[in-house]
Design an enzyme around this catalytic site. Sequence first.
Site, PDB file in Angstrom:
ATOM      1  N   MET A   1       0.839  -1.208   0.000  1.00 48.95           N
ATOM      2  CA  MET A   1       0.000   0.000   0.000  1.00 48.95           C
ATOM      3  C   MET A   1       0.871   1.255   0.000  1.00 48.95           C
ATOM      4  SD  MET A   1      -3.667  -0.439   1.290  1.00 48.95           S
ATOM      5  CE  MET A   1      -3.744  -0.579   3.057  1.00 48.95           C
ATOM      6  N   CYS A   2       0.963   1.974   1.055  1.00 50.98           N
ATOM      7  CA  CYS A   2       1.561   3.310   1.133  1.00 50.98           C
ATOM      8  C   CYS A   2       0.519   4.349   0.716  1.00 50.98           C
ATOM      9  CB  CYS A   2       2.797   3.528   0.266  1.00 50.98           C
ATOM     10  SG  CYS A   2       4.193   2.503   0.720  1.00 50.98           S
ATOM     11  N   GLY A   3       0.626   5.518   1.305  1.00 49.61           N
ATOM     12  CA  GLY A   3      -0.274   6.613   0.947  1.00 49.61           C
ATOM     13  C   GLY A   3       0.534   7.839   0.573  1.00 49.61           C
ATOM     14  N   ARG A  32      -3.148   3.427   5.283  1.00 50.21           N
ATOM     15  CA  ARG A  32      -2.459   2.901   4.097  1.00 50.21           C
ATOM     16  C   ARG A  32      -0.995   2.588   4.396  1.00 50.21           C
ATOM     17  NH1 ARG A  32      -5.011   2.946  -0.679  1.00 50.21           N
ATOM     18  NH2 ARG A  32      -3.014   2.498  -1.643  1.00 50.21           N
ATOM     19  N   THR A 149       3.058   8.223   3.630  1.00 45.63           N
ATOM     20  CA  THR A 149       2.991   7.334   4.785  1.00 45.63           C
ATOM     21  C   THR A 149       3.262   5.923   4.274  1.00 45.63           C
ATOM     22  OG1 THR A 149       1.685   6.593   6.657  1.00 45.63           O
ATOM     23  CG2 THR A 149       0.445   7.165   4.682  1.00 45.63           C
TER      24      THR A 149
END
Lengths: 298, 228
Positions: A1-3, A32, A149
């Site tokens: 994921m990661c945001g 995320r 993030t």
Amino acid sequence: MCGIVGLFLKDKSLEPQLGAMLSEMLVLLTDRGPDSAGIAIYGASQKDHGKLTIQSQQPARDFAGLEAELGKKIGASVTMLVKSTHAVLDVPRNKLEAARDAIAELRPDARVMGMGDTIEIYKEVGLPEKVAERFEVSKMSGTHGIGHTRMATESAVTTMGAHPFSTGPDQCLVHNGSLSNHNNVRRELKREGMTFETENDTEVAAAYLSHKISNGQDLGQALESSLSDLDGFFTFVVGTKNGFGVVRDPIACKPAVLAETDQYVAFGSEYRALAKLPGIDGAKVWEPEPSTVYFWEH
Amino acid sequence: MQVFDLAKSTLRELNQALHNVQNGSNETAWEVLNPKGSHAVAAGVDAPISVDVRGSVGYYCGGMNSEATITVHGSAGPGVGENMMSGSIVVKGDASQYAGATGKGGLLVIEGNASSRCGISMKGIDIVVHGNIGHMSAFMAQSGHLVVLGDAGDALGDSIYEAKLFVRGNVKSLGADCIKKEMRPEHIAKLRDLLDRAGVKDVKPEEFTRYGSARTLYNFNIDNADAY
């Protein structure tokens, strides 16, 4: 994921709120990626001045007396603002590189997070809310900024493995995805003289773009080149002194939403990140197309 | 009308309340305020109720829907109506990637555009998109109908099985084993019915082109290895 989030202000009256708006956007994407968070803010340009953001695991030791020692070493006046594990050093613009080299000598354990005319980079392990609080990001003003993030996949959860990555003056990059040919590209870039701090795939992408730019490409061209040279999944958001850009790989499975009003251009991995922005209900909201470079500049 | 304000209650409370609706209940009309991109809004509803969502939603809105009529008065994030079983979902705005993925039944209507992978692996759902759809749509689509009033992106219907695709505009490219097919009277009739149910007026079924499987990749043939 990661945001990922990004915010580019067109309306100058919003500039004092840039840090607050950007941190709120990032906090909304906390789930995320809870591993680490980081933000790059482009503040006001000061005539003939530049700045370096440095980080240390032992700030009390490394930052003590650094202002004076660095000033003496580079023969110029230096001011330093310490925020937790980070410090921002204000130096004459023509002494930026000398200051970077001097810091490596004076404080070998400190790391340079970014340098340039207006960029400041803050990143640490932990939740976005905690990281933003720690560096008082919500009090910062600026013209544009990007944030990230992280849910780590390709390298360890460390401060240096957090995004944004900066490998050129006033340039930084955040990434959602994973690159599959980063080892090979890193080897090629090392041969060209680029240096690397981590085993992270995103740092390779940042160095790749900086290398292209230092060889005369503009950011748009560098992003175009990345589409043929970088393999893997990516949505990139890139910051420069004057603006920010977005590009997605041809498969485009990493999410991305853009919103534009008369006041701003905003990017979010999800619409959630944009939902609290002023005037979002009337904004033009769309998904960036795959393999297409988007760029906004002041 | 039951009104749920997500600025005041949690998503879990909303979905639990929707799941608690018993057959024959009088609580047949629900309204959701302030979704602000929340995930899984009205997912897993299993009752013939109507749910009006006032605003844009995030991932998996109306996922696994059974019997409910869900209307999103905004745009939808990835996976709207994923694995829908029956009922209907209408998105007034745009939909992100993999709308209606793996859907088994019911009707999904996107009044704006849908992004990439629309109807991926669909297994009986009917999808009507008023605008355009992105690349890799109807990938490995098994059955059901995908109707597109606008254009389709690259690699439409790659490795498709028996789903039927109807596109009114241009197709950027067809995926492996997907070909143009003739429109027979039964296809015209089916398309007319779908357009009617999706609230599409002033568009004739004859304006569409049908695409479907060439059926050459069903069984592995070494000569086709490059096509997979």
